[in-house]
Design a protein around this motif. Sequence first.
Motif, PDB file in Angstrom:
ATOM      1  N   THR A   1     100.019  45.411  52.587  1.00  0.00           N
ATOM      2  CA  THR A   1     100.578  46.439  51.701  1.00  0.00           C
ATOM      3  C   THR A   1      99.933  47.775  52.071  1.00  0.00           C
ATOM      4  OG1 THR A   1      98.927  45.851  50.029  1.00  0.00           O
ATOM      5  CG2 THR A   1     101.135  44.962  49.720  1.00  0.00           C
ATOM      6  N   ALA A   2      99.811  48.001  53.384  1.00  0.00           N
ATOM      7  CA  ALA A   2      99.166  49.203  53.905  1.00  0.00           C
ATOM      8  C   ALA A   2     100.126  50.399  53.801  1.00  0.00           C
ATOM      9  CB  ALA A   2      98.793  48.966  55.369  1.00  0.00           C
TER      10      ALA A   2
ATOM     11  N   GLY B   1      97.794  50.269  46.940  1.00  0.00           N
ATOM     12  CA  GLY B   1      98.441  49.936  48.197  1.00  0.00           C
ATOM     13  C   GLY B   1      99.756  50.679  48.352  1.00  0.00           C
ATOM     14  N   ARG B   2     100.443  50.435  49.487  1.00  0.00           N
ATOM     15  CA  ARG B   2     101.722  51.081  49.813  1.00  0.00           C
ATOM     16  C   ARG B   2     101.667  52.575  49.562  1.00  0.00           C
ATOM     17  NH1 ARG B   2     105.170  46.841  46.555  1.00  0.00           N
ATOM     18  NH2 ARG B   2     104.866  45.017  47.871  1.00  0.00           N
TER      19      ARG B   2
END
Lengths: 518, 158
Positions: free
Chosen positions: B130-131, B142-143
């Motif tokens: 979820t980078a 994340g995201r």
Amino acid sequence: MSLRLYVPCDAGALAVGADEVAQALASVASQRGLTIDIVRTGSRGLYWLEPLIEVATPAGRIGFGPATSADAASLLDAIVSSGQHPLRLGAVEDIPWLKRQTRLTFARCGIIDPLSLDDYRAHGGYRGLARALTLTPDEIIAEVTTSGLRGRGGAGFPTGIKWKTVAQTAADRKYVICNADEGDSGTFADRMLMEGDPFVLIEGMTIAGIAVGATKGYIYSRSEYPHAIAATAKAIAIARKAGLLGDKIAGSNFSFDLEVRMGAGAYVCGEETALMESLEGKRGLVRAKPPLPAHHGLFGKPTVVNNLLSFAAIPFILDEGAKAYADFGMGRSRGTMPIQLAGNIKYGGLFETAFGITLGELVDEVGGGTFTGRPVRAVQVGGPLGAYFPRALFDTPFDYEAFATRDGLIGHGGIVVFDDTVDMAKQARFAMEFCAIESCGKCTPCRIGSTRGVETIDKIRRGDRVGENIALVEDLCGTMKLGSLCALGGFTPYPVLSALKHFREDFGPQQPRLQAAE
Amino acid sequence: MTSVYEPWEAARGADIIAEHSQMEGATLPILHALQEAFGYVPEEALPMIASALNLSRAEVYGVFTFYHDFRSRPAGRHVLKLCRAEACQAAGGDALAARAEAKLGIALGNTTADQRVTLEPIYCLGLCATAPSAMLDGRLVGRLDENRLDALVSEAQR
């Protein structure tokens, strides 16, 4: 009616809002006078669907995701009426991405309440220990050896042989250490398991303790993993209270106890000897081997150091038998590997499968290519010390030997995908820079070589005597590979040389390459 | 969570050290406990650790300075850590790090002049699927994209 919902408390799910979703579901339910029971689980590892909400139905668990707190009301409507919803995924077990896997180590992760011993037992937990207690230590070790299990940290050393060495070394005190210092970028399997199924690790380490005659174990993890450390510490306390750790485990004559220790941001402490130095309260300096940790390990005592995934494979092997595990895999790589798909990938997450699947299947079929929608240009396999592979090598099967033959390594099973905007000279520079930042400083090739590597790659990128400087980097890599004490300096050449070999066109005066901003 | 730390007091420091000094290899647990209480490890504490563990001051200083986590002075009121490792680089992390630096007017590894925000690199939070990812005072995000990063930076500046 009472509804049972499952919402992950895995750090990867929390980072995309799982707590907010759980709170919203609880508050909408209470406004409506609905009784719901929210069970917090680990993650199934289908991260593009996180937060993935599941509901228990007579037909199995039905999934919805990726959910946001704004979806709570409509989700509850759909759940209560068994109706349709745009986020409805159907039976979770039938999602092809999950169905295609062989989950031995991760059989329970995302399904059970990680801190419920009853849940763990109801899903096969502690059967491995029960069987181990009917065997002699030699028989346990024989079982592990026959399973073909090899160290999942990267080196792939046979676990049974390591255990046997420790068992045969006489000492007044022995240790078992779990290396949960999962510092490789693109890896998160240890974290998921500590958060989603910590008892499997405790059970595996307990079996190791009995087999080798150790009474104390340490789990060494990272300060970057606060949730994992907290969950594991809680699980240890629960196991101890239930008589599964401490004196006379499960009514036997064996004693074994565990403690979690937290590192402090040093990547090199994932190297087993540096890890032991750190546990002893010292600087994380790598020790020269021999002596082997199995003879002279923590505080000078015989010590088993295994990766978390190795220990987590043990309960299955003892429960189902060595053959059941060895039946999976190819060549000398037996069993399953929890592979982690990461970076610029459409369907990223934890994919446990038997050895032998090809890199291309993993990246293109399972992973679905990049999330940016651009072509995949390179993948780095095995963390910051792993090689970059181009598409031309996508037929490489996931197997220790097959990767080694192509100048790569599988490491801890992480695959990081890059699209065609990647500048491979920059990635090579980063490999050297990371080594310079994280070097423990004990040996010269790593400490000095990495800094000289950064400087020389900078010259190449500036267009300064490109050919000569590339030759210099290659020569430097040879020195680091052969002259370094441990894998940090010894393997940093893998990403650098592979970038040079497969993506030579990126090395030279910087061209205005494809930019992500176009 | 905004961490509220105690002001350094030698007596309190001595209690923390005594609480952990019987552990095997106690140095790291003590340093962590001191930093958790005070937000950093005051220089004055190092000789106290040395004497409690029967080590030399140089040995304790060596351990303290080896590990990236330990601070010799307090951080800003909020600490924003951006993951700078390969999986986040592959997902656009470089541009986001540059954006955060520009917004805060500081380079990674520094604290704003008003002592509000410390911006640090971190090498892998294990959120690689979820980078790109970040951590603000212990909370994971994340995201990341430009909007989410901007929101995080504003939150840190408050």
